[in-house]
Design a protein around this motif. Structure first.
Motif, mmCIF file in Angstrom:
data_model
loop_
_atom_site.group_PDB
_atom_site.id
_atom_site.type_symbol
_atom_site.label_atom_id
_atom_site.label_comp_id
_atom_site.label_asym_id
_atom_site.label_seq_id
_atom_site.Cartn_x
_atom_site.Cartn_y
_atom_site.Cartn_z
ATOM 1 N N ILE A 1 34.548 -36.614 19.039
ATOM 2 C CA ILE A 1 33.862 -35.912 17.940
ATOM 3 C C ILE A 1 33.778 -36.812 16.713
ATOM 4 C CG2 ILE A 1 34.005 -33.938 16.363
ATOM 5 C CD1 ILE A 1 35.302 -32.383 18.742
ATOM 6 N N GLU A 2 34.872 -37.529 16.446
ATOM 7 C CA GLU A 2 34.876 -38.449 15.304
ATOM 8 C C GLU A 2 33.843 -39.558 15.479
ATOM 9 O OE1 GLU A 2 39.507 -38.002 13.761
ATOM 10 O OE2 GLU A 2 39.062 -39.312 15.448
ATOM 11 N N GLU A 3 33.623 -39.930 16.756
ATOM 12 C CA GLU A 3 32.711 -41.044 17.028
ATOM 13 C C GLU A 3 31.243 -40.645 16.873
ATOM 14 O OE1 GLU A 3 33.509 -42.998 20.774
ATOM 15 O OE2 GLU A 3 31.596 -44.073 20.642
ATOM 16 N N VAL A 4 30.869 -39.493 17.450
ATOM 17 C CA VAL A 4 29.436 -39.137 17.448
ATOM 18 C C VAL A 4 29.102 -37.999 16.471
ATOM 19 C CG1 VAL A 4 29.009 -39.987 19.782
ATOM 20 C CG2 VAL A 4 29.697 -37.587 19.458
ATOM 21 N N GLY A 5 30.126 -37.328 15.956
ATOM 22 C CA GLY A 5 29.881 -36.249 15.000
ATOM 23 C C GLY A 5 29.885 -36.748 13.562
ATOM 24 N N HIS A 6 29.717 -35.822 12.647
ATOM 25 C CA HIS A 6 29.665 -36.171 11.226
ATOM 26 C C HIS A 6 30.656 -35.298 10.476
ATOM 27 C CE1 HIS A 6 25.957 -38.358 12.113
ATOM 28 N NE2 HIS A 6 25.749 -37.365 12.952
ATOM 29 N N PHE B 1 22.662 -27.727 16.105
ATOM 30 C CA PHE B 1 23.966 -28.398 16.063
ATOM 31 C C PHE B 1 25.082 -27.369 16.122
ATOM 32 C CE2 PHE B 1 22.220 -27.773 11.814
ATOM 33 C CZ PHE B 1 23.238 -27.127 11.133
ATOM 34 N N VAL B 2 26.319 -27.863 16.212
ATOM 35 C CA VAL B 2 27.481 -26.981 16.089
ATOM 36 C C VAL B 2 28.350 -27.487 14.952
ATOM 37 C CG1 VAL B 2 27.559 -26.107 18.462
ATOM 38 C CG2 VAL B 2 28.690 -28.277 17.930
ATOM 39 N N ILE B 3 29.034 -26.566 14.305
ATOM 40 C CA ILE B 3 30.013 -26.922 13.291
ATOM 41 C C ILE B 3 31.382 -26.619 13.879
ATOM 42 C CG2 ILE B 3 30.925 -26.322 11.010
ATOM 43 C CD1 ILE B 3 28.034 -26.039 10.053
ATOM 44 N N GLU C 1 25.688 -32.789 16.560
ATOM 45 C CA GLU C 1 24.331 -32.454 17.013
ATOM 46 C C GLU C 1 24.393 -31.965 18.453
ATOM 47 O OE1 GLU C 1 21.275 -35.530 15.452
ATOM 48 O OE2 GLU C 1 23.255 -36.472 15.401
ATOM 49 N N SER C 2 23.527 -31.003 18.768
ATOM 50 C CA SER C 2 23.657 -30.327 20.063
ATOM 51 C C SER C 2 23.430 -31.275 21.243
ATOM 52 C CB SER C 2 22.730 -29.125 20.134
ATOM 53 O OG SER C 2 21.426 -29.496 19.810
ATOM 54 N N GLN C 3 22.627 -32.326 21.061
ATOM 55 C CA GLN C 3 22.422 -33.239 22.196
ATOM 56 C C GLN C 3 23.743 -33.878 22.664
ATOM 57 O OE1 GLN C 3 20.759 -33.393 19.262
ATOM 58 N NE2 GLN C 3 20.223 -35.501 18.712
#
Lengths: 206, 206
Positions: A175-180, A136-138, A151-153
């Motif tokens: 990012i807000e939609e698919v990230g955490h 993943f990336v932060i 997540e990297s995918q």
């Protein structure tokens, strides 16, 4: 000082910590990007000391050209160059699983530029995913102090969109939609393992 | 040239390869220990290209003191020092599992000196084992060109024996007894993943 803690938790303590941290940072660091790095290093030290995970930042890759050997024990590097990293900065182990990530921040308010990543790093991340590693990336938005784990995918989707001629950044809404979102904490500062726990199933420890 | 291939396989080809490799090494490397390192690097490139595993050697840790910025893009490191590594040199992922190892060689014929390892590295390896990671050392006896994989739990036994006042090395017979001999191959050169396959059970790939 205009602090944003949307969860409202421990506001007073956080503000105190934040001031201390800012003060310390003014002394120790001048580089942009050191806030995220030092917060992650603190987090990893916490994980290490608590026996939660073993995650380290890799040393900066350097091409050494000339070394002076003053004495038998003292070597001074006199000429060296920074090399472009071909992997990510952080990796390690959590409950037997391989963990691999990169951390980046932006001064942009509405999108995250993909130029923060190199093609080699994306290729590396794709290989990690193929090997069933956790990758993943932060991402940190410096202005609002918001941090996301992506997540990297999903990163691959945005990267490939750029390669195919699309936009060169990820919209913040995407990012807000698919990230955490990761809320800054006291201990650990950036609790990404908590997100990993919610995303992956782990076998019971032997 | 006195070559030892106890299995007798591909003796002719191996000898040819060996000569080429020795020739190349004479040009490129002067350091003791580079044979093992370059063979492992070749092995890891092979694993990477074949999609077998993603294992990298970490960059040498360096403490950077002074950097000249000649131009906006060119930075020359003018003063830096080698730092003692606190982790092992190699790590990565194989079928989702975390892999971590150190590689060392000795000119001794009958034992392997434990001074090749630092207390910090042993501590690191113990943490990896606690996290259910796969951890081992690759030991090379330079004179006989013999290579062994020794799982870290055995290294800990020999290390702790030294700490308690016992011998400062591992007898070669001990390594032969609890370690796993790796025969030098063509592709890959040092097939440690083959040993890992025989020692661990892996889930079917998703």
């Amino acid at each position: 000082m205009d602090l944003h803690y949307p969860n409202g938790k421990k506001y007073v303590q956080m503000e105190t910590v934040k001031k201390k941290a800012t003060f310390a940072k003014n002394i120790s660091y001048s580089n942009r990007g050191m806030t995220l790095e030092s917060d992650l290093n603190e987090t990893n030290v916490y994980y290490l000391e608590q026996g939660i995970a073993v995650i380290h930042k890799k040393p900066t890759p350097v091409q050494i050209v000339q070394v002076d050997y003053k004495s038998r024990s003292t070597a001074v590097i006199r000429e060296a160059y920074f090399k472009q990293p071909s992997t990510t900065d952080y990796n390690g182990v959590y409950r037997g699983r391989y963990i691999d990530f990169e951390a980046k921040e932006t001064q942009n308010a509405t999108s995250f530029p993909l130029q923060n990543f190199h093609a080699h790093q994306i290729e590396h991340m794709k290989r990690i995913v193929d090997q069933n590693g956790i990758c993943f990336v932060i991402l940190r938005f410096a202005k609002t102090e918001e941090i996301f784990l992506l997540e990297s995918q999903y990163l691959f989707i945005f990267w490939d969109r750029m390669i195919l001629g699309g936009r060169k950044s990820i919209k913040k809404e995407e990012i807000e939609e698919v990230g955490h979102k990761i809320l800054l904490g006291m201990q650990p500062r950036i609790d990404y393992i908590n997100i990993i726990n919610s995303l992956y199933q782990f076998e019971e420890t032997e």
